[in-house]
Design a protein around this motif. Sequence first.
Motif: not given
Length: 65
Positions: A43-63
């Motif tokens: 399911d491409a939508s499930i994979l895309a959502r999980r891949k976006a989490e790195k940008e949304r959650y991790c990189k946002h909070n590391i700043d």
Amino acid sequence: NDIEYIYSEYYNKMEYWRFSSSVGKYVGYTEYGVKNAERFNKDASILARRKAEKERYCKHNIDIW
């Protein structure tokens, strides 16, 4: 580059499946987990959502830290 997003599902202290941003897909650790990981990876939508989490959650909070 050294940030990794990991999403795991556990039940009764047993890990069933895991998504790792470094691998880029789900990996199953039990018979049930392998079947679901295969389904999630198709399911491409499930994979895309999980891949976006790195940008949304991790990189946002590391700043912030």
